[in-house]
Design an enzyme around this catalytic site. Sequence first.
Site, PDB file in Angstrom:
ATOM      1  N   HIS A  11       0.810  -1.226   0.000  1.00 23.36           N
ATOM      2  CA  HIS A  11       0.000   0.000   0.000  1.00 23.36           C
ATOM      3  C   HIS A  11       0.844   1.277   0.000  1.00 23.36           C
ATOM      4  O   HIS A  11       0.318   2.357  -0.275  1.00 23.36           O
ATOM      5  CB  HIS A  11      -0.937   0.032   1.214  1.00 23.36           C
ATOM      6  CG  HIS A  11      -2.020  -0.991   1.182  1.00 23.36           C
ATOM      7  ND1 HIS A  11      -2.863  -1.153   0.101  1.00 23.36           N
ATOM      8  CD2 HIS A  11      -2.402  -1.929   2.104  1.00 23.36           C
ATOM      9  CE1 HIS A  11      -3.714  -2.141   0.350  1.00 23.36           C
ATOM     10  NE2 HIS A  11      -3.449  -2.626   1.552  1.00 23.36           N
TER      11      HIS A  11
ATOM     12  N   ASP B 233      -2.996 -10.559  -2.487  1.00 27.65           N
ATOM     13  CA  ASP B 233      -3.561 -10.025  -1.250  1.00 27.65           C
ATOM     14  C   ASP B 233      -5.013  -9.612  -1.503  1.00 27.65           C
ATOM     15  O   ASP B 233      -5.360  -9.181  -2.623  1.00 27.65           O
ATOM     16  CB  ASP B 233      -2.746  -8.811  -0.808  1.00 27.65           C
ATOM     17  CG  ASP B 233      -3.094  -8.318   0.586  1.00 27.65           C
ATOM     18  OD1 ASP B 233      -2.318  -8.582   1.510  1.00 27.65           O
ATOM     19  OD2 ASP B 233      -4.138  -7.649   0.734  1.00 27.65           O
TER      20      ASP B 233
ATOM     21  N   HIS C 262      -6.539  -7.076  -0.530  1.00 29.11           N
ATOM     22  CA  HIS C 262      -6.623  -5.634  -0.755  1.00 29.11           C
ATOM     23  C   HIS C 262      -5.789  -5.258  -1.980  1.00 29.11           C
ATOM     24  O   HIS C 262      -4.710  -5.801  -2.189  1.00 29.11           O
ATOM     25  CB  HIS C 262      -6.110  -4.857   0.460  1.00 29.11           C
ATOM     26  CG  HIS C 262      -6.819  -5.189   1.732  1.00 29.11           C
ATOM     27  ND1 HIS C 262      -6.370  -6.181   2.591  1.00 29.11           N
ATOM     28  CD2 HIS C 262      -7.941  -4.665   2.289  1.00 29.11           C
ATOM     29  CE1 HIS C 262      -7.191  -6.251   3.626  1.00 29.11           C
ATOM     30  NE2 HIS C 262      -8.143  -5.351   3.474  1.00 29.11           N
TER      31      HIS C 262
ATOM     32  N   ASP D 114      -4.886 -12.728   3.299  1.00 35.28           N
ATOM     33  CA  ASP D 114      -6.107 -12.243   3.931  1.00 35.28           C
ATOM     34  C   ASP D 114      -7.360 -12.470   3.095  1.00 35.28           C
ATOM     35  O   ASP D 114      -8.439 -11.996   3.453  1.00 35.28           O
ATOM     36  CB  ASP D 114      -5.987 -10.765   4.316  1.00 35.28           C
ATOM     37  CG  ASP D 114      -5.246  -9.927   3.291  1.00 35.28           C
ATOM     38  OD1 ASP D 114      -4.952 -10.440   2.189  1.00 35.28           O
ATOM     39  OD2 ASP D 114      -4.937  -8.761   3.589  1.00 35.28           O
TER      40      ASP D 114
END
Length: 308
Positions: free
Chosen positions: A125, A162, A164, A244
């Site tokens: 991120h 991931d 996200h 995740d």
Amino acid sequence: MTVLLYSHPACLQHNAGLAHPESPSRLKAVLQALRAAGLPGLQEREAPRVQRDQLQRVHTPDHIEHIFAAEPETGDTHLDADTAMSPGSLEAALRAAGAACAAVDAVLADEARRAFCAVRPPGHHATADTAMGFCLFNNIAVAAAHALHAHGLERVAIADFDVHHGNGTEDIFADEPRVQFLSSHQMPLYPGSGSPGMHRAHIHNGALLPGSDSSAFRKLWREQLLPAIDAFAPQMVFISAGFDADWRDPLAQIELVPDDYAWITHELCALADRHAEGRAVSALEGGYDLQALAEDSVAHVRAMTDSG
């Protein structure tokens, strides 16, 4: 198949705050599970510190200086609502990015064909100029840029599974066609980016609706993302390995199981074998249920040792 495992005790010293999901227990769970699994060919190595010139290939000088200056002497300090630093956070971040660069060096020196960086804080991120989403430096982006600039590679691919969207990685390489970025992620979900309809020729985003299961995940990769990597023919495959999207994870609503992580790892390693002399470097991103994280990490690294 030899797989190098890069980590460092300093990565356990970063503390984002009481009850924060990105806790030292995550890395402890991963390392304990990998060591207990007795995977043949797994070789542990201590991560070095990243060098400033390596960071400067993807991060602005102001961002680097901000992270160096932000570490508190006691307690913790928040860089945004989700991202914090404590005493030890800077060293952890330097070792995390350094692990990824060292893995590139080792793989390109033919010391092994695969490497997994069990590190924290995560990275995908972090943009060129902003720490966010638990991330300080973008570890996988630093490594990819290192492969280009220090080793002269002309094409590398970053596969990010991931849950996200890896907005930071996409931001850093938006204007760099030598780096292909591919992401499967839940939408809607933090950070709200990664629309499949908005990408450049070297950027490929695939969205999964909340509740998507193994079949939807595999269909997306099999029909869209894996063929794009095959057509790109990268000289090294990088993996942002977030776990995740597991059905047990508390921060998302995708229904993957450990076998899905084994499957995608086998597929990515097969593409590395086809185009990149087997060279694949993976770095830990998210994953916030400790049992799931342990099982998924072992499935991922076992698939790396089995492939090829």
